[in-house]
Structure formats: structure tokens, C-alpha cells
Motif scaffolding. Sequence first.
Motif, PDB file in Angstrom:
ATOM      1  N   CYS A 161     -26.940   3.683 -37.095  1.00 48.72           N
ATOM      2  CA  CYS A 161     -27.092   2.362 -36.489  1.00 48.72           C
ATOM      3  C   CYS A 161     -27.955   2.474 -35.239  1.00 48.72           C
ATOM      4  O   CYS A 161     -27.665   3.283 -34.350  1.00 48.72           O
ATOM      5  N   VAL A 162     -28.981   1.666 -35.150  1.00 50.43           N
ATOM      6  CA  VAL A 162     -29.883   1.737 -33.990  1.00 50.43           C
ATOM      7  C   VAL A 162     -29.244   1.152 -32.735  1.00 50.43           C
ATOM      8  O   VAL A 162     -29.729   1.370 -31.629  1.00 50.43           O
ATOM      9  N   PHE A 163     -28.131   0.416 -32.904  1.00 47.95           N
ATOM     10  CA  PHE A 163     -27.473  -0.204 -31.765  1.00 47.95           C
ATOM     11  C   PHE A 163     -26.366   0.665 -31.163  1.00 47.95           C
ATOM     12  O   PHE A 163     -26.089   0.571 -29.972  1.00 47.95           O
ATOM     13  N   CYS A 164     -25.716   1.490 -31.990  1.00 53.13           N
ATOM     14  CA  CYS A 164     -24.580   2.263 -31.481  1.00 53.13           C
ATOM     15  C   CYS A 164     -24.558   3.707 -31.948  1.00 53.13           C
ATOM     16  O   CYS A 164     -23.746   4.498 -31.468  1.00 53.13           O
ATOM     17  N   GLY A 165     -25.411   4.064 -32.916  1.00 52.41           N
ATOM     18  CA  GLY A 165     -25.467   5.430 -33.404  1.00 52.41           C
ATOM     19  C   GLY A 165     -24.495   5.742 -34.518  1.00 52.41           C
ATOM     20  O   GLY A 165     -24.433   6.886 -34.995  1.00 52.41           O
ATOM     21  N   PHE A 166     -23.728   4.754 -34.997  1.00 51.09           N
ATOM     22  CA  PHE A 166     -22.767   5.007 -36.067  1.00 51.09           C
ATOM     23  C   PHE A 166     -23.464   5.565 -37.299  1.00 51.09           C
ATOM     24  O   PHE A 166     -24.501   5.060 -37.725  1.00 51.09           O
ATOM     25  N   ALA A 167     -22.867   6.604 -37.878  1.00 51.57           N
ATOM     26  CA  ALA A 167     -23.402   7.209 -39.095  1.00 51.57           C
ATOM     27  C   ALA A 167     -22.246   7.797 -39.881  1.00 51.57           C
ATOM     28  O   ALA A 167     -21.286   8.320 -39.303  1.00 51.57           O
ATOM     29  N   ALA A 253     -32.156   2.853 -30.639  1.00 52.89           N
ATOM     30  CA  ALA A 253     -32.304   4.300 -30.807  1.00 52.89           C
ATOM     31  C   ALA A 253     -32.998   4.605 -32.134  1.00 52.89           C
ATOM     32  O   ALA A 253     -32.524   4.194 -33.204  1.00 52.89           O
ATOM     33  N   LEU A 254     -34.117   5.307 -32.062  1.00 56.18           N
ATOM     34  CA  LEU A 254     -34.862   5.720 -33.244  1.00 56.18           C
ATOM     35  C   LEU A 254     -35.188   7.207 -33.135  1.00 56.18           C
ATOM     36  O   LEU A 254     -35.358   7.717 -32.024  1.00 56.18           O
ATOM     37  N   GLN A 256     -37.382  10.623 -33.093  1.00 50.31           N
ATOM     38  CA  GLN A 256     -38.593  10.854 -32.299  1.00 50.31           C
ATOM     39  C   GLN A 256     -39.862  10.430 -33.016  1.00 50.31           C
ATOM     40  O   GLN A 256     -40.764   9.850 -32.411  1.00 50.31           O
ATOM     41  N   ARG A 257     -39.976  10.698 -34.299  1.00 52.83           N
ATOM     42  CA  ARG A 257     -41.211  10.394 -35.028  1.00 52.83           C
ATOM     43  C   ARG A 257     -41.105   9.146 -35.900  1.00 52.83           C
ATOM     44  O   ARG A 257     -41.914   8.939 -36.803  1.00 52.83           O
ATOM     45  N   ALA A 258     -40.146   8.319 -35.615  1.00 54.60           N
ATOM     46  CA  ALA A 258     -39.937   7.115 -36.419  1.00 54.60           C
ATOM     47  C   ALA A 258     -41.025   6.081 -36.175  1.00 54.60           C
ATOM     48  O   ALA A 258     -41.657   6.047 -35.109  1.00 54.60           O
ATOM     49  N   THR A 259     -41.240   5.236 -37.176  1.00 55.85           N
ATOM     50  CA  THR A 259     -42.088   4.062 -36.998  1.00 55.85           C
ATOM     51  C   THR A 259     -41.324   3.062 -36.136  1.00 55.85           C
ATOM     52  O   THR A 259     -40.197   2.689 -36.460  1.00 55.85           O
ATOM     53  N   VAL A 260     -41.921   2.636 -35.042  1.00 50.90           N
ATOM     54  CA  VAL A 260     -41.246   1.746 -34.094  1.00 50.90           C
ATOM     55  C   VAL A 260     -41.271   0.317 -34.618  1.00 50.90           C
ATOM     56  O   VAL A 260     -42.239  -0.114 -35.261  1.00 50.90           O
ATOM     57  N   ILE A 261     -40.208  -0.422 -34.349  1.00 54.47           N
ATOM     58  CA  ILE A 261     -40.150  -1.837 -34.736  1.00 54.47           C
ATOM     59  C   ILE A 261     -41.327  -2.582 -34.110  1.00 54.47           C
ATOM     60  O   ILE A 261     -41.560  -2.487 -32.901  1.00 54.47           O
ATOM     61  N   ASP A 262     -42.071  -3.292 -34.936  1.00 52.84           N
ATOM     62  CA  ASP A 262     -43.278  -3.974 -34.471  1.00 52.84           C
ATOM     63  C   ASP A 262     -42.921  -5.134 -33.545  1.00 52.84           C
ATOM     64  O   ASP A 262     -41.993  -5.910 -33.820  1.00 52.84           O
ATOM     65  N   VAL A 263     -43.682  -5.256 -32.464  1.00 51.25           N
ATOM     66  CA  VAL A 263     -43.439  -6.293 -31.455  1.00 51.25           C
ATOM     67  C   VAL A 263     -43.452  -7.681 -32.082  1.00 51.25           C
ATOM     68  O   VAL A 263     -42.659  -8.557 -31.697  1.00 51.25           O
TER      69      VAL A 263
END
Length: 285
Positions: A161-167, A253-254, A256-263
Motif C-alpha cells: 500500500c502506497v499510503f501505509c506500507g501494508f503488504a 511510498a514507491l 526507488q525505481r518505480a514509475t511515479v504517479i503522473d501529476v
Amino acid sequence: MYLVDSSRFSNKAAVNAPRPVPELARLFRRPPTSVIAKMDNLDGARPKGNKNDVLVAAALRSDPQHLAAVYRACLAGARSVGIDPATLPDFLGIEDGGQVWLLGQDELGPSVLELAVEEALGTFADAGYDERETERITLGSVRVGQHRFARAVLGNCGHACVFCGFAAPSAGPSHLLRASHVKPWRDATKRERLHVANGLAACPTHDAAFDQGLLTIEDDLLITVAPSLALDRDRRPEVQLYFGAPHLFERVALPQRATVIDVQYARWHRDHVYRPSDTTVPVRR
């Protein structure tokens, strides 16, 4: 087609297509462009291509159990003539049992699927397909496209989860995580619907809050909580647990080499989904 969006690898780009394209090209002794062309036919991307390809693929996609049985029968036939897993891998991981699971289907409600069929009617009618055939082809294509999108988004977000890190990796892909569009499917163009930069992975709680406009993200990926939710957070410990620090991150949270969410998608969400007020409320540290 469950693994690769063939439309991204037309012509010269076919040599860069990921598995299973290179493996199938070697197995059939054909160039990657030939494999991509066949995938386009099966997927319905070429309505005026081989009609039998399109209809067979649509029939298989509409019955996952039958598809799995045919897939295993093909692999069994290959093994019986000496084609080993190194030459023809089990791309879907179901050779020894299991079904074909489609990820990310929660977002595809009846209204979304009706819109997809409506968009396709003219194109497929011109190619000689009746309405029932068009519906079957389109629904199969949309569901598989959404599966590919969800698969790519979950991988891009590190299956967390990009908001809390749950996996929960042992639970399998997407059973406890959801891959959602930032700019929803129904409002997006065909390209935006498959764009990994238009997606994020979230646990069910934060996914629901994001979809309902109670969370949003800024251009710099800071997470903003809607004032109405912030009010509950301040009053109720159980809300604070999920929507306050340290459980809720300050920033998306993404890896290091992830595609960033587009603005452009983040701005669309803020403008059309987020519940705004005179002031925004950042995650409280």
C-alpha cells in the motif's frame, strides 16, 4: 495477452517485448513481430483481422475454467513431444492446477462495462460483428486489459500500500491489496486506462478513502486528508489509527525505481474526486 499489452510493442518495438513473446518467437521460429501480430488479432485490436482468432479468444476469455483446461492441454501436448519447461515455460503458473485469476476487477462495475461496449459497437459493426459478438469481445478485452494494468501497478508499487506500507505477499497477488486508477477508468482515455503512472496500490481501507475523495495526493506526492475525515481522526482513536501518523505516511511510498504517479492524474483526482474545503489538512506528524 494476460501478461503483455501487445499494442505497446508494434513493429520495431516487438524486439523489446517481455516474456512470453521472446520464448514463443523462438519456439515457433518466427520473429517477435509475428507473435505480436497474432496477439493483436486474438485481443480484438484488429477488428478487420482474422475473425476466427478474435472469436476464439473471446470465447476462451469468457470462460476462465475452460481457458485453464485448454492451456494445460496445450502444455501437456508439448511435454509429450519433448518440449520441456525451459523451452516452453508455464507462463501462467497453472500447469499443475489452479485457475486464471484476473486482478483489479473491482473497478469494473456494470456502468463501466456498458460504456466499454458502447464505445466499441461502431468499430466492430463495421468489421462484420453482431452486437452479441461485440459485447463478448469487448468485455473480455476490457477485463484482461484491467488485469494487465493491475498487475503492472502492483509490481510498480512493490506489492505494498502506497499510503501505509501494508503488504501480505503470502496471501497472493491483490487478495488484500487493490490496484486502482488515480483518474478513474470511466473518465480516462484508452491510453490513460492502461498507463501505469495512473495507478496506485492500496489496502482496502485507504483505497476506499481515496476513491471517495477522503484522501488525495499532491503534485509532490504528499498525502492530504480531507477535513471531514481529519475531524473524525481528531475525535476517534480508531480513525486516528488508520489516518494519522505513523500509520498513514506523510508521502506516497514507491520503490526507488518505480514509475511515479503522473501529476496530471493527481491533479484530476484533486479537482474531481477530492472533497475540498478552504484549507487542506496534511498528515499530522
